[in-house]
Design a protein around this motif. Structure first.
Motif, PDB file in Angstrom:
ATOM      1  N   LYS A   1       0.824  -1.209   0.000  1.00 12.01           N
ATOM      2  CA  LYS A   1       0.000   0.000   0.000  1.00 12.01           C
ATOM      3  C   LYS A   1       0.861   1.263   0.000  1.00 12.01           C
ATOM      4  O   LYS A   1       0.442   2.312  -0.469  1.00 12.01           O
ATOM      5  N   LYS A   2       2.094   1.164   0.492  1.00 13.43           N
ATOM      6  CA  LYS A   2       3.001   2.318   0.519  1.00 13.43           C
ATOM      7  C   LYS A   2       3.688   2.541  -0.827  1.00 13.43           C
ATOM      8  O   LYS A   2       4.179   3.631  -1.086  1.00 13.43           O
ATOM      9  N   ARG A   3       3.752   1.512  -1.659  1.00 14.25           N
ATOM     10  CA  ARG A   3       4.487   1.588  -2.927  1.00 14.25           C
ATOM     11  C   ARG A   3       3.547   1.965  -4.063  1.00 14.25           C
ATOM     12  O   ARG A   3       2.538   1.307  -4.272  1.00 14.25           O
ATOM     13  N   THR A   4       3.901   3.009  -4.808  1.00 14.16           N
ATOM     14  CA  THR A   4       3.030   3.467  -5.888  1.00 14.16           C
ATOM     15  C   THR A   4       3.654   3.203  -7.255  1.00 14.16           C
ATOM     16  O   THR A   4       4.874   3.034  -7.385  1.00 14.16           O
ATOM     17  N   VAL A   5       2.790   3.214  -8.251  1.00 14.10           N
ATOM     18  CA  VAL A   5       3.251   3.088  -9.628  1.00 14.10           C
ATOM     19  C   VAL A   5       4.165   4.264  -9.971  1.00 14.10           C
ATOM     20  O   VAL A   5       5.176   4.093 -10.667  1.00 14.10           O
ATOM     21  N   GLY A   6       3.848   5.438  -9.466  1.00 16.98           N
ATOM     22  CA  GLY A   6       4.709   6.599  -9.698  1.00 16.98           C
ATOM     23  C   GLY A   6       6.115   6.378  -9.173  1.00 16.98           C
ATOM     24  O   GLY A   6       7.106   6.703  -9.843  1.00 16.98           O
ATOM     25  N   GLU A   7       6.213   5.824  -7.982  1.00 18.27           N
ATOM     26  CA  GLU A   7       7.523   5.529  -7.389  1.00 18.27           C
ATOM     27  C   GLU A   7       8.289   4.536  -8.259  1.00 18.27           C
ATOM     28  O   GLU A   7       9.489   4.706  -8.507  1.00 18.27           O
ATOM     29  N   ILE A   8       7.592   3.510  -8.712  1.00 19.15           N
ATOM     30  CA  ILE A   8       8.237   2.500  -9.558  1.00 19.15           C
ATOM     31  C   ILE A   8       8.709   3.144 -10.864  1.00 19.15           C
ATOM     32  O   ILE A   8       9.826   2.910 -11.312  1.00 19.15           O
ATOM     33  N   ALA A   9       7.844   3.962 -11.465  1.00 23.42           N
ATOM     34  CA  ALA A   9       8.192   4.608 -12.730  1.00 23.42           C
ATOM     35  C   ALA A   9       9.420   5.505 -12.565  1.00 23.42           C
ATOM     36  O   ALA A   9      10.299   5.521 -13.440  1.00 23.42           O
ATOM     37  N   ARG A  10       9.496   6.217 -11.465  1.00 26.80           N
ATOM     38  CA  ARG A  10      10.656   7.089 -11.238  1.00 26.80           C
ATOM     39  C   ARG A  10      11.938   6.286 -11.046  1.00 26.80           C
ATOM     40  O   ARG A  10      13.036   6.778 -11.303  1.00 26.80           O
ATOM     41  N   GLY A  11      11.830   5.047 -10.625  1.00 25.90           N
ATOM     42  CA  GLY A  11      13.005   4.209 -10.424  1.00 25.90           C
ATOM     43  C   GLY A  11      13.464   3.474 -11.665  1.00 25.90           C
ATOM     44  O   GLY A  11      14.503   2.801 -11.644  1.00 25.90           O
ATOM     45  N   LEU A  12      12.721   3.599 -12.758  1.00 29.34           N
ATOM     46  CA  LEU A  12      13.072   2.858 -13.973  1.00 29.34           C
ATOM     47  C   LEU A  12      14.448   3.198 -14.514  1.00 29.34           C
ATOM     48  O   LEU A  12      15.143   2.332 -15.032  1.00 29.34           O
ATOM     49  N   ALA A  13      14.840   4.448 -14.418  1.00 35.18           N
ATOM     50  CA  ALA A  13      16.134   4.853 -14.979  1.00 35.18           C
ATOM     51  C   ALA A  13      17.280   4.018 -14.410  1.00 35.18           C
ATOM     52  O   ALA A  13      18.229   3.692 -15.123  1.00 35.18           O
ATOM     53  N   GLY A  14      17.186   3.653 -13.150  1.00 36.15           N
ATOM     54  CA  GLY A  14      18.229   2.837 -12.543  1.00 36.15           C
ATOM     55  C   GLY A  14      18.040   1.349 -12.751  1.00 36.15           C
ATOM     56  O   GLY A  14      18.958   0.567 -12.510  1.00 36.15           O
ATOM     57  N   ASP A  15      16.855   0.951 -13.225  1.00 37.22           N
ATOM     58  CA  ASP A  15      16.551  -0.471 -13.391  1.00 37.22           C
ATOM     59  C   ASP A  15      16.691  -0.979 -14.819  1.00 37.22           C
ATOM     60  O   ASP A  15      16.851  -2.176 -15.042  1.00 37.22           O
ATOM     61  N   VAL A  16      16.578  -0.069 -15.786  1.00 39.34           N
ATOM     62  CA  VAL A  16      16.555  -0.466 -17.188  1.00 39.34           C
ATOM     63  C   VAL A  16      17.915  -0.223 -17.813  1.00 39.34           C
ATOM     64  O   VAL A  16      18.488   0.866 -17.678  1.00 39.34           O
ATOM     65  N   ALA A  17      18.407  -1.223 -18.522  1.00 37.39           N
ATOM     66  CA  ALA A  17      19.675  -1.066 -19.234  1.00 37.39           C
ATOM     67  C   ALA A  17      19.524   0.030 -20.295  1.00 37.39           C
ATOM     68  O   ALA A  17      18.466   0.135 -20.921  1.00 37.39           O
ATOM     69  N   PRO A  18      20.540   0.840 -20.488  1.00 35.71           N
ATOM     70  CA  PRO A  18      20.445   1.917 -21.479  1.00 35.71           C
ATOM     71  C   PRO A  18      20.021   1.415 -22.868  1.00 35.71           C
ATOM     72  O   PRO A  18      19.235   2.065 -23.545  1.00 35.71           O
ATOM     73  N   GLU A  19      20.526   0.249 -23.275  1.00 30.07           N
ATOM     74  CA  GLU A  19      20.149  -0.294 -24.589  1.00 30.07           C
ATOM     75  C   GLU A  19      18.657  -0.605 -24.646  1.00 30.07           C
ATOM     76  O   GLU A  19      18.008  -0.414 -25.674  1.00 30.07           O
ATOM     77  N   ALA A  20      18.110  -1.096 -23.528  1.00 32.59           N
ATOM     78  CA  ALA A  20      16.675  -1.403 -23.479  1.00 32.59           C
ATOM     79  C   ALA A  20      15.858  -0.122 -23.571  1.00 32.59           C
ATOM     80  O   ALA A  20      14.802  -0.098 -24.210  1.00 32.59           O
ATOM     81  N   ALA A  21      16.328   0.946 -22.946  1.00 33.45           N
ATOM     82  CA  ALA A  21      15.627   2.227 -23.013  1.00 33.45           C
ATOM     83  C   ALA A  21      15.599   2.748 -24.448  1.00 33.45           C
ATOM     84  O   ALA A  21      14.570   3.249 -24.920  1.00 33.45           O
ATOM     85  N   VAL A  22      16.709   2.616 -25.156  1.00 30.38           N
ATOM     86  CA  VAL A  22      16.783   3.060 -26.550  1.00 30.38           C
ATOM     87  C   VAL A  22      15.823   2.226 -27.403  1.00 30.38           C
ATOM     88  O   VAL A  22      15.085   2.768 -28.237  1.00 30.38           O
ATOM     89  N   LYS A  23      15.823   0.913 -27.196  1.00 31.82           N
ATOM     90  CA  LYS A  23      14.922   0.039 -27.957  1.00 31.82           C
ATOM     91  C   LYS A  23      13.459   0.348 -27.647  1.00 31.82           C
ATOM     92  O   LYS A  23      12.608   0.326 -28.536  1.00 31.82           O
ATOM     93  N   THR A  24      13.174   0.653 -26.389  1.00 31.92           N
ATOM     94  CA  THR A  24      11.800   1.002 -26.005  1.00 31.92           C
ATOM     95  C   THR A  24      11.361   2.274 -26.708  1.00 31.92           C
ATOM     96  O   THR A  24      10.250   2.335 -27.252  1.00 31.92           O
ATOM     97  N   ALA A  25      12.206   3.274 -26.721  1.00 33.19           N
ATOM     98  CA  ALA A  25      11.866   4.542 -27.376  1.00 33.19           C
ATOM     99  C   ALA A  25      11.629   4.332 -28.870  1.00 33.19           C
ATOM    100  O   ALA A  25      10.669   4.870 -29.434  1.00 33.19           O
ATOM    101  N   ALA A  26      12.456   3.525 -29.523  1.00 34.31           N
ATOM    102  CA  ALA A  26      12.287   3.253 -30.950  1.00 34.31           C
ATOM    103  C   ALA A  26      10.987   2.490 -31.201  1.00 34.31           C
ATOM    104  O   ALA A  26      10.247   2.805 -32.143  1.00 34.31           O
TER     105      ALA A  26
END
Length: 162
Positions: free
Chosen positions: A130-155
């Motif tokens: 109940k304390k953990r929000t989707v917003g919190e998870i979304a803000r943590g994505l930068a540290g969780d996602v490999a840079p290559e995966a982020a580039v592929k996601t954007a494409a």
């Protein structure tokens, strides 16, 4: 306790929707494609999220699913309850009142320590979710996602939005 895989899928979908630009719904089929999960099965989970008000279905050719409220107002517990239900994980059946050592029910003045321990554990687990929000998870994505995966996601997203 074992959560269904739909809970994981739903949390990932909500997190993905949270990072999209406002007014950018995605169809269930595209969310399924992105996450590599069966479209029909994911669609059922998205419908459950919609019934709970976590996502909304946006009609039209450019429609799909979008978050139904701000990401910081959607807890992981909201998603778990929408997908797997809010019923307690542990149900005490008063097994101690059976067998050769049983006595009349009135002699059992309180729940046994096993039931109390299980209920305490579930309460703690639910309180943490109940304390953990989707917003919190979304803000943590930068540290969780490999840079290559982020580039592929954007494409991938740019291709989908054409």
């Amino acid at each position: 306790m074992r959560l269904g895989e739909g809970v994981e899928w739903a949390i990932h979908c909500c997190t993905f929707l949270a990072v999209l630009p406002p007014g950018s719904p995605l169809p269930a089929a595209r969310l399924a494609e992105f996450h590599g999960v069966p479209p029909a099965y994911l669609a059922k989970h998205l419908q459950a999220l919609a019934r709970a008000g976590i996502v909304v279905a946006v009609p039209g050719a450019k429609g799909g699913y979008a978050l139904g409220r701000p990401a910081d107002d959607i807890t992981m517990l909201d998603i778990v309850d929408a997908i797997d239900g809010a019923a307690p994980a542990f149900t005490c059946t008063e097994i101690r009142q059976r067998g050769p050592a049983a006595v009349e029910a009135a002699k059992y003045r309180r729940p046994c320590s096993i039931a109390r321990a299980m209920w305490d554990a579930e309460h703690a687990w639910r309180a943490e979710l109940k304390k953990r929000t989707v917003g919190e998870i979304a803000r943590g994505l930068a540290g969780d996602v490999a840079p290559e995966a982020a580039v592929k996601t954007a494409a991938w997203y740019q291709e989908v939005k054409r």
